[in-house]
Design an enzyme around this catalytic site. Structure first.
Site, mmCIF file in Angstrom:
data_model
loop_
_atom_site.group_PDB
_atom_site.id
_atom_site.type_symbol
_atom_site.label_atom_id
_atom_site.label_comp_id
_atom_site.label_asym_id
_atom_site.label_seq_id
_atom_site.Cartn_x
_atom_site.Cartn_y
_atom_site.Cartn_z
ATOM 1 N N HIS A 130 -5.211 -4.419 2.366
ATOM 2 C CA HIS A 130 -4.974 -4.327 1.326
ATOM 3 C C HIS A 130 -2.825 -4.394 0.692
ATOM 4 C CE1 HIS A 130 -4.569 -0.903 -1.734
ATOM 5 N NE2 HIS A 130 -4.711 -1.356 -2.441
ATOM 6 N N GLU A 188 -1.346 -7.072 0.758
ATOM 7 C CA GLU A 188 -1.575 -7.093 -0.754
ATOM 8 C C GLU A 188 -0.378 -6.656 -1.964
ATOM 9 O OE1 GLU A 188 -3.902 -5.713 -4.844
ATOM 10 O OE2 GLU A 188 -5.322 -6.103 -3.504
ATOM 11 N N HIS A 189 0.320 -5.647 -1.542
ATOM 12 C CA HIS A 189 0.743 -4.862 -2.092
ATOM 13 C C HIS A 189 2.107 -5.851 -1.936
ATOM 14 C CE1 HIS A 189 -0.890 -0.630 -3.736
ATOM 15 N NE2 HIS A 189 -2.017 -1.636 -3.799
ATOM 16 N N GLU A 245 -2.504 6.086 -3.865
ATOM 17 C CA GLU A 245 -3.752 5.604 -4.400
ATOM 18 C C GLU A 245 -5.322 5.714 -3.478
ATOM 19 O OE1 GLU A 245 -5.289 0.243 -4.845
ATOM 20 O OE2 GLU A 245 -3.138 1.148 -3.777
#
Length: 464
Positions: free
Chosen positions: A74, A77-78, A154
């Site tokens: 993840h 992905e950022h 997040e």
């Protein structure tokens, strides 16, 4: 991507049962090709408007992460939005927006995806940018470390301050005793805090290559137009090393588990249970009947459980099921309910268990089966009307190792499901030894002012 859009797309994926066999009644009628470097190209033509959805799916997710670096899939992905030699950090999405489009990305246990929705005459632009960051991503501490703070925040906002999300995370960790599906997609915080630039670059070098990627385009374009563009931008990228998913397999489970959580933010208690279940990769023979079973007992206000527990017994205010068999390894089948008024969770649990016992003992009826199959078949018609649904379902399916024929064979396979198959699958999936039950409750003294109901999170995606 918003949580609501993820939910809608996940529902489409769940209703399109994917099983082996050749297709007679097509779902999306895609066209396929493979570039010399191993990248698969899939097209779903839709000429209703001069727009396209462009997606690149990588066959890697959080379940493929090395031990000790949870959240790196993840995190990467950022970081894919942080620029290359040709593009400064943050410009990717700005360029898409300036050209009238929108873009985003998502991570699940089995895959990571990137997409843009844009006018047909801008497809070559986004394709060039996506191909650039597939191989030319530039990372350094000055861009990586601030973004690490972003993903930690997040996690705080989406998981740590959400009782339902925390309980769902704990339940999955209990359901999968050894398999990495029990790992949080966003990552465990103590490991996220140590993620480094080199961790991200190593994961990127290993997994981000054309032979581990799928290009899916849906919209106003033909394969004769698409394939030369794909060869121009993606076909020149060298093939990467061949990666395999080395995952610990789940051991035999011998006892049910229970997770109880109290939190001041919870105003309304809720109950849920997850069962280990087959996927289309582990046991396709049971997967389609379980899709039908979920539709019968827990889909909407006409489902069996809703009529029994909400309408007739008035013991629940809501009830439902979920099942996502589009996975590489074992899936999960879930049941959830919210008590009505001051009904005790123990009484609600007994009522739900009694309905499950009826399914196991007496099975479903032919009438229930016929109505459920018709609803599922109708859903395929609606899915064809969506520009992005075909790209999403095909990309997800191919990313977990299924085939185009398995997607396209769905109408025939769902039509062939029998009462006996559904009843046999129900007996196998409702095995208490392979389950985790979750109780989510207010604190002993009552909830804080303004707190509401919080169900465990069941979505399998983290979004950029």
């Amino acid at each position: 991507m918003t949580r609501s859009s993820v939910a809608v797309l996940a529902l489409v994926a769940l209703t399109l049962a994917l099983v082996p066999g050749l297709s007679r009644a097509a779902v999306f009628s895609p066209q396929t090709a493979t570039l010399d470097n191993g990248m698969q190209v899939v097209l779903v033509e839709n000429h209703r408007a001069p727009v396209v959805t462009h997606m690149v799916w990588y066959k890697v997710g959080s379940a493929d992460e090395p031990q000790g670096v949870s959240g790196i899939a993840h995190f990467l992905e950022h970081l894919m939005f942080k620029g290359t030699d040709k593009m400064v950090p943050g410009d990717f999405s700005k360029i898409v927006a300036r050209n009238g489009g929108n873009d985003n990305a998502f991570t699940s246990w089995d895959y990571t995806g990137y997409f843009q929705n844009i006018a047909r005459d801008r497809l070559d632009l986004v394709m060039e940018m996506e191909a650039d960051r597939m191989t030319n991503l530039k990372l350094s501490d000055d861009v990586v470390l601030p973004e690490r703070d972003v993903i930690i925040e997040e996690r705080r906002s989406r998981i740590d301050t959400s009782p339902g999300a925390l309980l769902g995370e704990q339940m999955r960790a209990s359901l999968y005793m050894a398999h990495p599906y029990g790992r949080s997609i966003i990552g465990w915080r103590h490991e996220m805090e140590k993620l480094s630039t080199e961790d991200a670059l190593e994961f990127y070098r290993d997994w981000y290559a054309p032979n581990n990627a799928i290009l899916v385009v849906a919209g106003d374009i033909t394969m004769d137009e698409l394939l030369p563009m794909a060869e121009k931008y993606y076909g020149v990228i060298p093939r990467g090393k061949d990666m395999t998913r080395n995952r610990v397999q789940e051991p035999v489970q011998h006892a049910p588990r229970k997770v109880t959580m109290r939190d001041p933010q919870v105003g309304q208690a809720s109950w849920s249970r997850y069962y280990l279940a087959p996927s289309y990769n582990t046991d396709a023979a049971d997967a389609v009947p379980l899709d039908v079973l979920s539709e019968i007992i827990g889909s909407g206000t006409t489902s069996r459980f809703f009529k029994a527990l909400v309408v007739d017994q008035e013991i629940a205010s809501s009830v439902g099921t979920f099942y996502d068999p589009v996975t590489v390894d074992l899936a999960s089948f879930g049941v959830y309910a919210v008590p009505r008024g001051d009904v005790d969770l123990a009484d609600l649990e007994k009522a739900v268990e009694a309905e499950i016992a009826k399914v196991v003992a007496d099975g479903v009826t032919q009438d229930e089966l016929d109505r459920a199959k018709q609803k599922l078949l109708d859903s395929a018609v609606f899915a064809r009307d969506s520009l992005s649904a075909g790209a999403r379902v095909l990309g997800q399916s191919l990313a977990v190792g299924l085939t185009v024929d398995q997607v396209e064979s769905w109408p025939d396979r769902i039509s062939g499901v029998t009462v006996e198959q559904v009843n046999d699958a129900a007996k196998r999936v409702f095995d208490a030894k392979k389950s985790v039950t979750g109780w989510l409750m207010p604190p002993e003294g009552g909830p804080v002012t303004g707190a509401g109901a919080a169900l465990p999170i069941t979505s399998g995606e983290g979004v950029h």
